[in-house]
Scaffold this motif. Structure first.
Motif, PDB file in Angstrom:
ATOM      1  N   UNK A 149       4.708  25.391 -21.027  1.00  0.00           N
ATOM      2  CA  UNK A 149       5.494  26.062 -22.066  1.00  0.00           C
ATOM      3  C   UNK A 149       6.949  26.085 -21.619  1.00  0.00           C
ATOM      4  N   UNK A 150       7.845  26.056 -22.555  1.00  0.00           N
ATOM      5  CA  UNK A 150       9.268  26.149 -22.237  1.00  0.00           C
ATOM      6  C   UNK A 150       9.827  24.870 -21.653  1.00  0.00           C
ATOM      7  N   UNK A 151      10.943  25.022 -20.948  1.00  0.00           N
ATOM      8  CA  UNK A 151      11.677  23.888 -20.405  1.00  0.00           C
ATOM      9  C   UNK A 151      12.041  24.142 -18.948  1.00  0.00           C
ATOM     10  N   UNK A 152      12.281  23.064 -18.211  1.00  0.00           N
ATOM     11  CA  UNK A 152      12.957  23.095 -16.927  1.00  0.00           C
ATOM     12  C   UNK A 152      14.362  22.567 -17.197  1.00  0.00           C
ATOM     13  N   UNK A 153      15.288  22.838 -16.290  1.00  0.00           N
ATOM     14  CA  UNK A 153      16.680  22.422 -16.499  1.00  0.00           C
ATOM     15  C   UNK A 153      17.147  21.548 -15.351  1.00  0.00           C
ATOM     16  N   UNK A 154      17.784  20.429 -15.692  1.00  0.00           N
ATOM     17  CA  UNK A 154      18.268  19.504 -14.677  1.00  0.00           C
ATOM     18  C   UNK A 154      19.300  20.202 -13.792  1.00  0.00           C
ATOM     19  N   UNK A 155      19.387  19.745 -12.552  1.00  0.00           N
ATOM     20  CA  UNK A 155      20.269  20.361 -11.564  1.00  0.00           C
ATOM     21  C   UNK A 155      21.180  19.309 -10.945  1.00  0.00           C
ATOM     22  N   UNK A 156      22.090  19.755 -10.123  1.00  0.00           N
ATOM     23  CA  UNK A 156      22.961  18.860  -9.374  1.00  0.00           C
ATOM     24  C   UNK A 156      22.273  18.247  -8.170  1.00  0.00           C
ATOM     25  N   UNK A 157      21.007  18.614  -7.905  1.00  0.00           N
ATOM     26  CA  UNK A 157      20.289  18.055  -6.757  1.00  0.00           C
ATOM     27  C   UNK A 157      20.027  16.563  -6.913  1.00  0.00           C
ATOM     28  N   UNK A 158      19.801  16.124  -8.140  1.00  0.00           N
ATOM     29  CA  UNK A 158      19.470  14.726  -8.416  1.00  0.00           C
ATOM     30  C   UNK A 158      20.262  14.243  -9.628  1.00  0.00           C
ATOM     31  N   UNK A 159      20.583  12.980  -9.637  1.00  0.00           N
ATOM     32  CA  UNK A 159      21.234  12.383 -10.808  1.00  0.00           C
ATOM     33  C   UNK A 159      20.197  11.945 -11.838  1.00  0.00           C
ATOM     34  N   UNK A 160      18.931  11.934 -11.433  1.00  0.00           N
ATOM     35  CA  UNK A 160      17.841  11.440 -12.265  1.00  0.00           C
ATOM     36  C   UNK A 160      16.684  12.432 -12.243  1.00  0.00           C
ATOM     37  N   UNK A 161      15.694  12.183 -13.093  1.00  0.00           N
ATOM     38  CA  UNK A 161      14.427  12.915 -13.021  1.00  0.00           C
ATOM     39  C   UNK A 161      13.434  11.959 -12.381  1.00  0.00           C
ATOM     40  N   UNK A 162      12.854  12.385 -11.267  1.00  0.00           N
ATOM     41  CA  UNK A 162      11.953  11.554 -10.475  1.00  0.00           C
ATOM     42  C   UNK A 162      10.610  12.249 -10.327  1.00  0.00           C
ATOM     43  N   UNK A 163       9.541  11.452 -10.255  1.00  0.00           N
ATOM     44  CA  UNK A 163       8.206  12.017 -10.143  1.00  0.00           C
ATOM     45  C   UNK A 163       7.386  11.226  -9.128  1.00  0.00           C
ATOM     46  N   UNK A 164       6.534  11.933  -8.424  1.00  0.00           N
ATOM     47  CA  UNK A 164       5.593  11.320  -7.478  1.00  0.00           C
ATOM     48  C   UNK A 164       4.234  11.929  -7.798  1.00  0.00           C
ATOM     49  N   UNK A 165       3.370  11.159  -8.444  1.00  0.00           N
ATOM     50  CA  UNK A 165       2.095  11.672  -8.937  1.00  0.00           C
ATOM     51  C   UNK A 165       0.984  11.526  -7.901  1.00  0.00           C
TER      52      UNK A 165
END
Length: 122
Positions: A51-67
């Motif tokens: 539910x809801x959203x997460x918000x991008x941060x200055x930690x990364x320039x991209x959204x990355x995932x490791x499943x």
């Protein structure tokens, strides 16, 4: 790395260091990764957060995932349409969306109604 020793000399260990600025950025980005649990709807999709959203941060320039299991995933935005689908092989970092501005609300959508776990860095 091999070290030659001469009489009376001692070896010291040298820690590996990043060789480029992008290596440093990747270490910083992945170092801020968080565990995720995507919740399936029992039919055809799973979501994180559920539910809801997460918000991008200055930690990364991209959204990355490791499943923890192979998944097909995309980033969906609070104000614009979802990105394209990408395949995330088990145990490998994959860029879901590149060049994301800081502070944008997003969620991840997974194909398949099963729950899923892994790490996300954004």
């Amino acid at each position: 790395m091999s070290v030659a020793l001469t009489a009376g000399a001692t070896a010291t260990s040298v820690a590996a260091s990043p060789s480029t600025a992008s290596d440093v950025g990747a270490q910083s980005c992945y170092g801020s990764a968080k565990n995720y649990t995507a919740i399936g709807n029992g039919a055809d999709r799973a979501y994180w957060p559920n539910t809801g959203f997460k918000y991008t941060t200055g930690n990364c320039a991209d959204i990355n995932i490791k499943t923890n299991h192979k998944r097909v995933v995309r980033a969906c935005w609070k104000t614009i349409p979802c990105s394209g689908w990408v395949t995330a092989p088990k145990g490998q970092w994959v860029e879901v969306k590149s060049n994301v501005p800081d502070g944008w609300g997003f969620y991840l959508e997974f194909k398949g109604g099963n729950n899923g776990t892994g790490k996300v860095a954004y």
